[in-house]
Design a protein around this motif. Structure first.
Motif, PDB file in Angstrom:
ATOM      1  N   GLU A  73      42.165  36.397  46.406  1.00  0.00           N
ATOM      2  CA  GLU A  73      41.699  37.080  47.616  1.00  0.00           C
ATOM      3  C   GLU A  73      42.439  38.401  47.781  1.00  0.00           C
ATOM      4  N   ALA A  74      41.957  39.181  48.749  1.00  0.00           N
ATOM      5  CA  ALA A  74      42.548  40.499  48.977  1.00  0.00           C
ATOM      6  C   ALA A  74      42.550  40.804  50.464  1.00  0.00           C
ATOM      7  N   ARG A  75      43.365  41.780  50.820  1.00  0.00           N
ATOM      8  CA  ARG A  75      43.406  42.268  52.198  1.00  0.00           C
ATOM      9  C   ARG A  75      43.630  43.771  52.149  1.00  0.00           C
ATOM     10  N   ILE A  76      43.235  44.418  53.240  1.00  0.00           N
ATOM     11  CA  ILE A  76      43.439  45.861  53.348  1.00  0.00           C
ATOM     12  C   ILE A  76      44.362  46.111  54.524  1.00  0.00           C
ATOM     13  N   LYS A  77      45.374  46.934  54.264  1.00  0.00           N
ATOM     14  CA  LYS A  77      46.317  47.317  55.309  1.00  0.00           C
ATOM     15  C   LYS A  77      46.135  48.791  55.642  1.00  0.00           C
ATOM     16  N   THR A  78      46.366  49.119  56.883  1.00  0.00           N
ATOM     17  CA  THR A  78      46.315  50.508  57.319  1.00  0.00           C
ATOM     18  C   THR A  78      47.507  51.265  56.745  1.00  0.00           C
ATOM     19  N   SER A  79      47.506  52.566  56.906  1.00  0.00           N
ATOM     20  CA  SER A  79      48.652  53.360  56.452  1.00  0.00           C
ATOM     21  C   SER A  79      49.912  52.982  57.223  1.00  0.00           C
ATOM     22  N   GLY A  80      49.746  52.334  58.375  1.00  0.00           N
ATOM     23  CA  GLY A  80      50.873  51.843  59.164  1.00  0.00           C
ATOM     24  C   GLY A  80      51.257  50.413  58.825  1.00  0.00           C
ATOM     25  N   SER A  83      47.781  44.534  58.652  1.00  0.00           N
ATOM     26  CA  SER A  83      46.777  43.783  57.880  1.00  0.00           C
ATOM     27  C   SER A  83      45.571  43.501  58.764  1.00  0.00           C
ATOM     28  N   ASP A  84      44.741  44.502  58.954  1.00  0.00           N
ATOM     29  CA  ASP A  84      43.610  44.372  59.871  1.00  0.00           C
ATOM     30  C   ASP A  84      42.326  43.867  59.224  1.00  0.00           C
ATOM     31  N   LEU A  85      42.282  43.754  57.895  1.00  0.00           N
ATOM     32  CA  LEU A  85      41.087  43.261  57.215  1.00  0.00           C
ATOM     33  C   LEU A  85      41.544  42.285  56.129  1.00  0.00           C
ATOM     34  N   THR A  86      41.234  41.017  56.313  1.00  0.00           N
ATOM     35  CA  THR A  86      41.709  39.965  55.403  1.00  0.00           C
ATOM     36  C   THR A  86      40.529  39.124  54.917  1.00  0.00           C
ATOM     37  N   GLY A  87      40.805  38.267  53.942  1.00  0.00           N
ATOM     38  CA  GLY A  87      39.800  37.322  53.475  1.00  0.00           C
ATOM     39  C   GLY A  87      38.774  37.888  52.516  1.00  0.00           C
ATOM     40  N   LEU A  88      39.066  39.015  51.886  1.00  0.00           N
ATOM     41  CA  LEU A  88      38.133  39.581  50.913  1.00  0.00           C
ATOM     42  C   LEU A  88      38.134  38.723  49.648  1.00  0.00           C
ATOM     43  N   THR A  89      36.964  38.540  49.068  1.00  0.00           N
ATOM     44  CA  THR A  89      36.855  37.765  47.841  1.00  0.00           C
ATOM     45  C   THR A  89      37.211  38.633  46.635  1.00  0.00           C
ATOM     46  N   VAL A  90      37.779  38.003  45.609  1.00  0.00           N
ATOM     47  CA  VAL A  90      38.203  38.693  44.389  1.00  0.00           C
ATOM     48  C   VAL A  90      37.683  37.922  43.185  1.00  0.00           C
ATOM     49  N   GLY A  91      37.156  38.639  42.204  1.00  0.00           N
ATOM     50  CA  GLY A  91      36.696  38.008  40.978  1.00  0.00           C
ATOM     51  C   GLY A  91      36.376  39.054  39.933  1.00  0.00           C
ATOM     52  N   THR A  92      35.660  38.633  38.898  1.00  0.00           N
ATOM     53  CA  THR A  92      35.272  39.569  37.845  1.00  0.00           C
ATOM     54  C   THR A  92      33.825  40.031  37.986  1.00  0.00           C
ATOM     55  N   SER A  93      33.111  39.480  38.972  1.00  0.00           N
ATOM     56  CA  SER A  93      31.761  39.947  39.316  1.00  0.00           C
ATOM     57  C   SER A  93      31.306  39.248  40.591  1.00  0.00           C
ATOM     58  N   GLY A  94      30.399  39.893  41.321  1.00  0.00           N
ATOM     59  CA  GLY A  94      29.795  39.281  42.497  1.00  0.00           C
ATOM     60  C   GLY A  94      30.715  39.029  43.672  1.00  0.00           C
ATOM     61  N   THR A  95      31.831  39.753  43.773  1.00  0.00           N
ATOM     62  CA  THR A  95      32.785  39.566  44.864  1.00  0.00           C
ATOM     63  C   THR A  95      33.037  40.900  45.563  1.00  0.00           C
TER      64      THR A  95
END
Length: 120
Positions: A73-80, A83-95
């Motif tokens: 999984e992945a998350r995106i953090k602001t420049s500050g 962690s305001d965006l979490t739960g992103l799917t990670v894979g080698t396709s279709g994510t």
């Protein structure tokens, strides 16, 4: 009843999301983000918007892994660092986040093929 947004509203919402995270970071981790395996810096602009989809842009698409594990999984953090965006799917396709390989060894090159988030 489900909520339906017009294309203009979806574009405005995704633009605001991109702008919130521009110049932040994308962290790739194991399940539950127990271990951060790799970190990618988002570009100053953050990427591009096409109606309901934000395609992320990065400073570099290849980074050295900081730990070993299976990317789940992945998350995106602001420049500050929020962690305001979490739960992103990670894979080698279709994510949400597509990598060249999800079995990561410490110090290996991790290449991000694509990353896009679509409006719900």
């Amino acid at each position: 009843m489900s909520v339906n947004y017009t294309a203009a509203v979806k574009t405005a919402r995704m633009t605001a999301t991109r702008d919130h995270f521009a110049d932040g970071i994308l962290e790739i981790g194991t399940a539950g983000m127990g271990t951060v395996l790799a970190t990618f810096g988002l570009s100053v602009a953050g990427g591009s918007i096409s109606t309901d989809t934000w395609t992320l842009a990065f400073d570099n698409n290849t980074v050295s892994a900081s730990a070993a594990g299976v990317a789940a999984e992945a998350r995106i953090k602001t420049s500050g660092a929020a962690s305001d965006l979490t739960g992103l799917t990670v894979g080698t396709s279709g994510t949400d986040v597509v990598l060249d390989n999800t079995n990561i060894a410490n110090g290996q090159d991790v290449t991000l093929t694509s990353a896009a988030i679509q409006h719900a």
